[in-house]
Design an enzyme around this catalytic site. Structure first.
Site, PDB file in Angstrom:
ATOM      1  N   LYS A 250       0.883  -1.253  -0.224  1.00 20.06           N
ATOM      2  CA  LYS A 250       0.012   0.118   0.008  1.00 20.06           C
ATOM      3  C   LYS A 250       1.016   1.262   0.145  1.00 20.06           C
ATOM      4  CE  LYS A 250      -3.924  -1.918   2.497  1.00 20.06           C
ATOM      5  NZ  LYS A 250      -4.940  -1.639   1.790  1.00 20.06           N
ATOM      6  N   ARG A 324     -10.449 -11.129   1.218  1.00 24.00           N
ATOM      7  CA  ARG A 324     -11.420 -12.222   0.602  1.00 24.00           C
ATOM      8  C   ARG A 324     -10.679 -13.487   0.598  1.00 24.00           C
ATOM      9  NH1 ARG A 324     -11.580  -8.585  -4.674  1.00 24.00           N
ATOM     10  NH2 ARG A 324     -11.294  -7.140  -3.138  1.00 24.00           N
TER      11      ARG A 324
END
Length: 471
Positions: A250, A324
């Protein structure tokens, strides 16, 4: 905080609560100059200090207000007046208040005492603080007291763990806390380490954990009611204690907020505490796949293909779409090994849901009308709102892979929260009552107790309301 059905002759502290209409009706009974400063508007507080003590005039707003607004007012009152409030028997005057409104007011007073790091220093936690309210029986007040304390304990645990800096909540530290909590509340506690996860085939979860310096902790907590044929809620909470993004690292902007990537897990934690303290007549099976998402020489690489618990292969195009992956194994493990009436996962999953809704509500996806409507109603009642989004099969085309059964993102710049939900749907093993709540924008934000963004407690009241109103 003790709630007592009585009224003494003299009080040094009084909470006088008004709606705007109530103030208009009764203001002639008070010093006429008070109306210059107080009209009963929402959040208005007028402090009237006199020889005998202090009376706080507290405004709720219009009489058509919803119950959660009473809680909001009480929270803000607790936070803004905390230096001045005394630990003494206190009279509350609010003849117009019904039982539910009073309950919300009491909950707000107590949950509003939270700040980080949490210590019970607020005068409302002092044994000398009593709230005297004549309008409800002692039996009803005792029940409200019990619910208020249970909610405060659940929500405090939720906020406390979300707010902790990353080095204060390493996987081993959080696991140790959960183990002790399970013992305290008599929950069944199971944890799978890396070796056990490999044996079981929890490959999607392990792919995220493999880059970590800490062992895997795929955790199952079970709350059992003694009620026969009780409904069973299956809950899966995303529990990434810190998310660097992995090799798909990130940007450093706001990276410190990634300590909040366990917001789904903390909502589940708070719900379990409330259920256990209130002995709710339901069963809850909760899975928290605990890990961090780290960058190391062992970390998952973009283009890797992994095999999930249910045997499906996944091409990982972006290691920052890790939530996920761990949820996929959490959902399929729960579906294959336990019988549940409802299956709900909660996750700080996508920036897409934040861009769509900001901090207004969570994004909800569900394959069941009944569950969808129950969640929307609970969201509206608690102001922990959800908005339903589609699960159309057209989105499934976006996660087809050339080298595996699925890929973990679509690479299109649109609809990632829907794509993620569609991805998760492939792991619920045809469960007929499933909901996925993407709560990335609402668990961490502006609060009345912190200067920077901090834990809001989102999810606890929502799930508690859902469970309490179902059985």
């Amino acid at each position: 905080m003790k709630l007592i059905n009585k009224r003494n002759k003299n009080y040094t502290q009084i909470f006088h609560v008004f709606t705007e209409e109530e103030w208009t009706r009764t203001s002639k009974n008070f010093n006429k100059n008070i109306s210059t400063f107080f009209t009963g508007k929402k959040y208005e507080v007028f402090v009237n200090a006199h020889e005998e003590g202090v009376t706080y005039f507290i405004g709720l707003g219009k009489s058509t207000l919803q119950n959660f607004e009473v809680l909001q007012v009480a929270v803000k009152f607790t936070q803004t007046q905390k230096e001045k409030l005394q630990a003494v028997p206190t009279l509350i005057l609010a003849d117009f208040m019904n039982e539910k409104q009073f309950e919300e007011f009491a909950k707000g007073l107590l949950t509003g005492t939270y700040n980080y790091p949490f210590e019970k220093t607020h005068s409302f936690w002092n044994p000398k603080f009593e709230l005297h309210f004549e309008n409800l029986s002692q039996k009803k007040l005792d029940h409200i007291n019990e619910k208020t304390l249970a909610l405060s304990n659940g929500q405090t645990a939720c906020q406390e763990w979300l707010n902790k800096p990353a080095n204060f909540k390493r996987p081993d530290i959080f696991s140790s806390y959960l183990k002790n909590m399970a013992k305290k509340y008599e929950l069944k506690y199971t944890v799978f380490n890396r070796k056990k996860c490999e044996e079981l085939g929890l490959g999607a979860y392990l792919s995220v954990n493999q880059g970590s310096a800490y062992d895997a902790a795929f955790t199952i907590l079970e709350y059992k009611s003694n009620i026969k044929n009780a409904k069973t809620f299956g809950l899966v909470g995303k529990c990434v204690l810190f998310d660097t993004g992995g090799v798909s690292i990130k940007s450093s902007v706001n990276l410190h907020y990634m300590k909040s990537d366990m917001g789904g897990a903390t909502a589940v934690l708070g719900t379990l505490i409330y259920a256990a303290e209130m002995k709710l007549p339901v069963n809850i099976i909760a899975i928290l796949p605990i890990t961090d998402n780290a960058v190391s020489e062992k970390a998952l690489l973009p283009s890797d293909v992994i095999t999930a618990y249910n045997g499906k292969t996944i091409e990982v195009l972006d290691t920052d779409a890790e939530g996920r992956l761990i949820l996929a194994d959490g959902l399929s493990y729960l579906s294959k090994n336990y019988k549940t009436d409802f299956l709900i996962d909660l996750a700080t999953l996508t920036g897409s849901s934040v861009r769509m809704f900001g901090d207004t509500c969570g994004a909800m996806f569900s394959n069941n009308e009944e569950l969808k409507n129950l969640l929307i109603k609970s969201g509206d009642r608690t102001n922990q709102r959800l908005w339903n989004l589609p699960l159309w099969d057209v989105w499934k085309d976006d996660i087809q892979s050339d080298v595996a059964d699925l890929k973990n993102i679509s690479l299109k710049p649109v609809g990632d929260c829907i794509v993620a939900a569609k991805f998760l749907e492939q792991f619920i093993e045809n469960h007929p009552k499933w909901a996925h709540l993407d709560i990335a924008g609402v668990v961490f934000g502006n609060t009345g107790y912190a200067k920077e963004r901090a834990a809001t407690g989102f999810g606890v009241q929502l799930l508690v309301d859902l469970i309490e109103n179902y059985h």
